[in-house]
Design an enzyme around this catalytic site. Structure first.
Site, mmCIF file in Angstrom:
data_model
loop_
_atom_site.group_PDB
_atom_site.id
_atom_site.type_symbol
_atom_site.label_atom_id
_atom_site.label_comp_id
_atom_site.label_asym_id
_atom_site.label_seq_id
_atom_site.Cartn_x
_atom_site.Cartn_y
_atom_site.Cartn_z
ATOM 1 C CG ASP A 177 -4.496 8.069 -5.890
ATOM 2 O OD1 ASP A 177 -2.951 7.907 -5.991
ATOM 3 O OD2 ASP A 177 -4.433 8.806 -5.753
ATOM 4 C CD GLU A 220 -2.762 9.026 -2.398
ATOM 5 O OE1 GLU A 220 -1.829 8.114 -2.452
ATOM 6 O OE2 GLU A 220 -3.669 9.357 -2.933
HETATM 7 P P1 GH3 Z 1 -4.732 12.792 -7.002
HETATM 8 O O1 GH3 Z 1 -5.758 12.242 -6.576
HETATM 9 O O2 GH3 Z 1 -3.658 13.609 -7.736
HETATM 10 O O3 GH3 Z 1 -4.251 11.355 -5.899
HETATM 11 O O4 GH3 Z 1 -4.021 13.963 -5.476
HETATM 12 P P2 GH3 Z 1 -4.341 13.520 -3.770
HETATM 13 O O5 GH3 Z 1 -3.533 15.070 -2.973
HETATM 14 O O6 GH3 Z 1 -4.349 12.412 -3.308
HETATM 15 O O7 GH3 Z 1 -2.102 13.132 -3.933
HETATM 16 P P3 GH3 Z 1 -1.127 13.900 -3.731
HETATM 17 O O8 GH3 Z 1 0.340 12.504 -3.832
HETATM 18 O O9 GH3 Z 1 -0.488 14.833 -4.167
HETATM 19 O O10 GH3 Z 1 -1.388 13.154 -2.034
HETATM 20 C C1 GH3 Z 1 -0.946 12.244 -1.332
HETATM 21 C C2 GH3 Z 1 -1.345 12.435 0.956
HETATM 22 O O11 GH3 Z 1 -1.644 11.488 1.489
HETATM 23 C C3 GH3 Z 1 -0.152 13.527 0.806
HETATM 24 C C4 GH3 Z 1 0.230 12.227 2.155
HETATM 25 O O12 GH3 Z 1 0.521 13.704 2.855
HETATM 26 C C5 GH3 Z 1 -1.154 11.784 2.428
HETATM 27 N N1 GH3 Z 1 -0.905 10.339 2.704
HETATM 28 C C6 GH3 Z 1 -0.061 9.702 2.461
HETATM 29 N N2 GH3 Z 1 -0.191 8.894 3.809
HETATM 30 C C7 GH3 Z 1 -0.745 9.298 4.610
HETATM 31 C C8 GH3 Z 1 -1.221 8.286 6.044
HETATM 32 O O13 GH3 Z 1 -1.304 7.470 6.376
HETATM 33 N N3 GH3 Z 1 -2.225 9.026 6.578
HETATM 34 C C9 GH3 Z 1 -3.096 10.307 6.158
HETATM 35 N N4 GH3 Z 1 -3.742 11.025 7.040
HETATM 36 N N5 GH3 Z 1 -2.310 10.812 5.000
HETATM 37 C C10 GH3 Z 1 -1.629 10.515 4.920
HETATM 38 MG MG MG Z 2 -4.002 10.671 -4.758
HETATM 39 MG MG MG Z 3 -1.350 8.808 -4.846
#
Ligand code: GH3
Ligand code: MG
Ligand code: MG
Ligand code: MG
Length: 302
Positions: A177, A220
């Site tokens: 992640d 992610e």
């Molecule tokens: P942590 O270190 O605890 O994993 O924090 P984090 O910010 O990585 O985790 P969190 O789950 O808070 O946020 C994940 C983010 O990933 C939120 C979401 O908007 C973003 N995301 C998910 N799919 C995509 C994508 O396809 N493209 C982009 N640009 N962002 C994405």
């Molecule tokens: Mg993350």
């Molecule tokens: Mg995550």
């Protein structure tokens, strides 16, 4: 286009070959049904065939039946050659799977026209197969990163768990992640976030052995499946992934962005003792521990 002819009469065989070559066909010549069948069994067999009905050994109609029974993906268009028009024979030929028939002796232009129709059918069939392949690949892959998608990577894991149960070998998985990814989106924008996901995916993919698999599990998060890999090897591999991702900043349209990932590792144990659910849960728990303990690190499930 390549075409196969099967004809036992030497004079007629030569005539047929000559006119087909004149029309630009690449001709595979056989002298009886057995030779024709051998040619069909070979790799890259022609998809267009003219089979004489009456031949010593295997008759054309029998070759035709065998080709249809083998039911290869690539369709073979078959024209049967008969000496005289006997309606009941033609019905038998068509039932054996022939696409068309020509009565000897025939006018050259008639054969030319029939072959054109056959070629058209084969081209359409090939286009259909290619389109289906593209659709299948699209359905199995994540459009942003090109990695296997959620369903496919879990399907791969199921297959490997079944194999591990059968062969008594261990399967390991890694849940990876990206750290603080939300902040990357918030700081640089979602398009830069997308670029980071693509680059991270390609970097990790380039480190896989040929029999390892990686998929985009969710936003992610990436799931790596390592067949025949023990807990210790998987832990070491996860460490290499971690180090590779943080070694260089990622080159995005918004500039160079430094990235780290956290990873959770779990192993099935020999004989596939853990099922898919327990294994993913264990890797998840290890991943959350890695996050709690400061991120940019690997934790291995006990
Ligand atoms: P942590 O270190 O605890 O994993 O924090 P984090 O910010 O990585 O985790 P969190 O789950 O808070 O946020 C994940 C983010 O990933 C939120 C979401 O908007 C973003 N995301 C998910 N799919 C995509 C994508 O396809 N493209 C982009 N640009 N962002 C994405
Ligand atoms: Mg993350
Ligand atoms: Mg995550
Ligand atoms: Mg004959």
């Amino acid at each position: 286009m390549r075409i196969l002819i099967a004809e036992d009469d030497p004079a007629f065989r030569t005539l047929l070959e000559d006119i087909l070559v004149t029309w630009g066909y690449d001709v595979v010549v056989t002298r009886d049904g057995n030779e024709a069948w051998q040619a069909f069994m070979s790799k890259d067999a022609p998809q267009l065939a003219i089979l004489d009905w009456k031949m010593p050994g295997m008759e054309g109609v029998e070759v035709c039946r065998k080709i249809r029974k083998a039911a290869e993906e690539n369709y073979t268009y078959i024209i049967l050659l008969t000496s005289q028009q006997r309606d009941e024979e033609l019905v038998i030929g068509m039932e054996a799977g022939a696409d068309d028939y020509i009565i000897k002796p025939f006018k050259h232009n008639e054969l030319k026209v029939r072959l054109r129709a056959g070629r058209r059918i084969i081209e359409l069939q090939n286009e259909l197969l290619a389109a289906r392949e593209i659709l299948q690949a699209k359905a199995a892959h994540d459009s942003l990163t090109g990695l296997l998608n959620h369903e496919e990577i879990l399907g791969t894991l199921d297959k490997e768990l079944a194999r591990s149960e059968r062969d008594g070998v261990c399967v390991s998985i890694i849940m990876a992640d990206i750290d603080h990814f939300k902040k990357i989106n918030d700081t640089y924008g979602h398009l830069a976030g997308d670029a980071v996901l693509r680059i991270a995916a390609q970097k990790m993919l380039s480190m896989m052995r040929t029999y390892d698999s990686i998929g985009r599990y969710g936003g992610e998060e990436f799931l790596v499946v390592l067949p025949e890999c023990c807990r210790e090897c998987a832990g070491a591999f996860a460490e290499r992934l971690r180090s590779c991702i943080c070694s260089d900043s990622m080159d995005t349209p918004e500039g160079m962005i430094p990235i780290t990932i956290s990873l959770g590792v779990a192993a099935s144990g020999e004989n596939g003792r853990l099922d898919r659910y327990s294994l993913v849960k264990a890797a998840d728990a290890a991943l959350y521990r890695a996050k709690e303990r400061g991120r940019n690190r690997v934790e291995v499930a006990a």
